[in-house]
Design an enzyme around this catalytic site. Structure first.
Site: not given
Ligand SMILES: [Zn+2]
Ligand SMILES: [Zn+2]
Lengths: 427, 412
Positions: A110, A284, A322, A324, A327, A352
């Site tokens: 920025d 963002d 999920c 990830c 998870c 996550h």
């Molecule tokens: Zn997850």
């Protein structure tokens, strides 16, 4: 984790700048949504995309190697913070922020102006720049458009933001118009001061508060500058969401369709889904990573406060869908025991939450490529809100031909409610 | 499932106290065996994960010890811990690889001051939800449910009667409570109790009555000087609470074990972290970056420090085993202890020499992480004056030892 079909698509529209190539690969036949490829000096990103915020050149204890594994394409650094620590001198020595933090993909910075105005109470804006008191020694200092660009040239991000005259989105009257015109003058000064146009892209910022006329003029003026991409600024500062989306859609109507559009500071799941339908490509927000620190995990129905006692013997993953590492490997009960108590608790939830944002964006892109974005939006809204949906969501989607109040083939229809936010889905 | 200990110097070790090398074999099934070389260490964990390291990060530290310790008190939020209802075992709950030996203990060895007491009926444990009572029956029930590979039987501990005892003579009766579980020895009161010199005498005494062919774990003994002295007496297993304590002080282990990343001398960009270190953190980042992370209290600081410190600690044990194998252990240990002026605790104290490896004590007195952003906690940490003093002291010691480095002794 990339969409396999993405690279085989033929561009519908293309724009080429010295340090950015933007190719629109698919357009939704109902809404203004599009899926595109953005080639930056350090990485080829797929849009619509969410960019997690790493203010200080790091993100909540997650290594850059993990960020790559999480499919992050571009991450954000804050110029004001990086300018005070580690400072331009050290960043120059290190060869820029990419090398300093060992991140080989895209970076965006920025201008530093927003932070200055929001963090420092004594900031005073003149035609020259933003005047402020140095918090360390109390001396008067000045951040000019030229200095902001200089600092961002030292940081070396793929995308830089112009210094703009920031006014709160709640401000009305002559000050908004003054800020809009001044931001354009500051853009011209910034463009003249930009020393690395072949390696870094400077994005102008559409201003004009909540005034449709000023927004239109701002977007038209900026479009004349032939920038590599454009940002929509001065929003998500506490204004009514029904005003917010109108300013977004107005901006995307005016800005050139062959260039990327970045809606600053937006990151709630429903905002991403709605704004993508309005034709936004980049987002963002600090929210997903900040909320992780307090033990909150993001899910498609909202968020889950894992500190609550009810999770202490809940042996399911945060989100069964999920994929990830958190998870796949941990139960809510385990995360409950570490949340807000160990740094690893924050790491697990941050991982996550980033994965959640990235997967949502992949789903959005895939739905656009398959030209089933309206169906995706409806099923997302149904899961997130249930039968009552904030009116701004209903209105925004209606403006791009998705009418939630009319039942779809699954029999789902929504009733608008006046609240901007709704915590839990209502069935 | 069976646990087998194989001493490589069996005959010698059986006859006397003394340093020894061996291998601990955990056989879950004929095709599933874990082997751990001794002297070695159990990875210290907090709530089942190494401090600051999620599993993907932990995997960046190569050839790390394949054994971990988990303490039950980390999970005592309720009277009966919720994890006790989990049916798939502790390995799965904390997502520990099945190829790792998991040891369950009741208490955290880095906690040196406790308010809850032990009685004849239960062990009192301080937790966020108030004092919890761990009875032997409950402990056994949890062991059956959680299925750790090894567990340490519940034992009482001796605590110093009042805080002022740290400096003066300790009044605590040096009562050793030894909990031999299936031939394993638990020694040393979870870091509480008598000074290290006295502890060593007690260890010597205890070992005389225990079967020499069984492995011996000295709980909470972790700093390099204490490890060397305990190895001399015949201890086989330790834990990695020391590198964690180093991380929490914002230090990184170096050749001389002492570089404070919070000091401005880290502001050089030219070199990678510590020349010669091959750890993930040093390969990936400049020292200046870690300094920046510490100055801005960013969490990645402790992640990278912990990676580096665990790497160094691992190599320290590799070097110890090597020197035992090549027969120059005594010589090296003597030289090392000499350099750091830390012979058997009190003797050094009497000479007015501050111990070189006091991070565990510091950890006990200021438990907040260097990345804490809560201003109240940061103040409590004594961020300004006393912290700088610690830095200076450690740096001065590094200068004192100039040239004769830890790594030179062990690695080259
Ligand atoms: Zn997850
Ligand atoms: Zn290293």
């Amino acid at each position: 984790m990339t969409i396999s079909s993405f690279d085989s698509l033929t561009p519908i529209e293309t724009s080429t700048s010295p340090a950015l190539k933007f190719e629109v690969l698919a357009k939704c036949s109902t809404t203004k949504a599009r899926a595109s490829k953005m080639t930056l000096p350090h990485y080829t990103a797929h849009t619509p995309m969410f960019m997690p915020v790493g203010t200080m050149g790091t993100m909540k204890g997650v290594t850059t190697k993990q960020l790559e594994a999480l499919d992050c394409h571009v991450i954000l650094g804050n110029t004001y913070h990086l300018g005070s620590r580690p400072g331009a001198e050290l960043l120059d020595k290190a060869g820029g922020l990419h090398k300093f933090m060992n991140w080989n993909r895209g970076l965006l910075t920025d201008s530093g102006g927003f932070q200055m105005v929001s963090l420092l109470k004594l900031a005073n804006i003149t035609e020259e720049g933003v005047e402020f008191e140095n918090p360390h020694d109390g001396k008067k200092m000045m951040l000019t458009p030229e200095m902001s660009i200089g600092l961002q040239n030292s940081i070396g991000a793929d995308i830089m933001m112009q210094l703009d005259d920031v006014v709160s989105s709640l401000t009305t009257g002559a000050r908004v118009e003054e800020a809009m015109w001044r931001s354009i003058r500051w853009l011209d000064r910034g463009m003249a001061a930009h020393k690395r146009p072949n390696e870094q892209n400077l994005f102008p910022i559409v201003q004009g508060g909540l005034d449709p006329n000023l927004r239109t003029i701002s977007a038209q003026e900026l479009s004349k500058r032939d920038a590599p991409g454009y940002a929509i600024g001065g929003l998500s500062g506490g204004e009514a969401k029904d005003s917010f989306w109108r300013m977004v859609t107005l901006s995307t109507d005016v800005l050139p369709t062959c260039k990327p559009r970045y809606c600053m500071g937006v990151g709630y799941a429903e905002d991403l889904v709605v704004c993508s339908a309005l034709g936004v490509d980049m987002y963002d927000c600090v929210f997903p990573t900040r909320t992780a620190r307090f033990g909150n995990a993001l899910v498609r129905t909202g968020s889950m406060s894992l500190r609550q006692g009810k999770y202490s013997d809940d042996f399911r993953p945060i989100d069964e869908d999920c994929d990830c590492p958190t998870c796949k490997n941990y139960t809510r009960a385990y995360i409950h025991t570490v949340a807000t108590k160990e740094t690893t608790g924050c790491h697990l939830i941050t991982i996550h939450n980033i994965a959640f944002q990235m997967r949502l964006m992949r789903d959005i892109r895939q739905a656009i490529v398959d030209d089933r974005y309206p169906q995706f939006v409806r099923s997302f809204i149904r899961r997130r809100f249930g039968k009552t949906v904030p009116a701004w969501v209903v209105n925004a989607l209606k403006s791009v031909n998705i009418d939630l109040t009319v039942a779809d083939e699954d029999g789902y229809s929504a009733k608008p409610i006046s609240e901007d936010f709704q915590r839990e889905p209502n069935n | 499932m069976s646990l087998r200990f194989e001493l490589s110097m069996a005959a010698e070790a059986a006859s006397r106290h003394g340093p020894r090398t061996g291998t601990l074999h955990l056989e879950r099934s004929p095709t599933d065996t874990i082997s751990i070389a001794t002297p070695g260490f159990l990875k210290y964990t907090r709530r089942g994960l190494q401090p600051h390291m999620v599993r993907e990060v932990e995997r960046e530290v190569t050839a790390l010890s394949a054994a971990s310790r988990v303490q039950l008190e980390d999970f005592l939020e309720r009277d009966f811990p919720a994890v006790g209802k989990y049916s798939e075992g502790l390995h799965r709950f904390v997502h520990m690889d099945r190829s790792e030996l998991l040891l369950l203990d009741a208490l955290d060895p880095t906690v040196t001051r406790r308010t809850a007491k032990a009685t004849n009926k239960f062990l009192g444990v301080d937790s966020e939800g108030g004092t919890k009572r761990v009875t032997p029956e409950m402990f056994v029930k949890l062991v059956n449910q959680l299925k750790p590979d090894v567990y340490v039987a519940l034992a009482d501990y001796v605590e110093e009667p009042e805080p002022s005892a740290t400096k003066g003579k300790r009044i605590a009766k040096s009562v050793e409570r030894i909990g031999p579980v299936a031939g394993r020895l638990r020694e040393g009161d979870h870091g509480l109790g008598p000074p290290f010199g006295e502890k060593l005498a007690l260890v010597r005494h205890s070992l005389a009555t225990l079967e020499p062919a069984k492995p011996r774990y000295m709980v909470g003994v972790s700093s390099p000087d204490q490890v060397l002295q305990a190895i001399r007496l015949g201890i086989d297993v330790f834990d990695s609470s020391y590198p964690y304590a180093v991380t929490e002080q914002g230090f990184a282990s170096t050749a001389a074990r002492t570089s404070t990343c919070g000091s401005s001398r880290c502001l050089t960009i030219s070199a990678r972290w510590w020349t010669g270190c091959t750890c993930f953190a040093c390969r990936s980042h400049h020292r200046a970056y870690v300094h920046h992370l510490l100055m801005t209290k960013e969490m990645l600081a402790t992640v990278l420090l912990q990676i580096h410190n665990m790497h160094c600690y691992n190599r320290f044990f590799e070097a110890v085993r090597q020197s035992l194998a090549s027969g120059d252990f005594e010589q090296c240990a003597e030289k090392f202890l000499d350099h750091y002026g830390c012979m058997a605790g009190e003797a050094a104290g009497a000479k007015g020499v501050k111990r070189a490896f006091d991070e565990l004590e510091l950890l006990a007195s200021q438990a907040n992480s260097p990345t804490t952003k809560d201003p109240a906690q940061a103040a409590q940490r004594g961020d300004c004056q006393c912290r700088r003093l610690i830095f200076e002291l450690v740096l001065a010691r590094a200068a004192l030892c100039g040239g004769h480095y830890f790594m030179e002794l062990w690695y080259f």
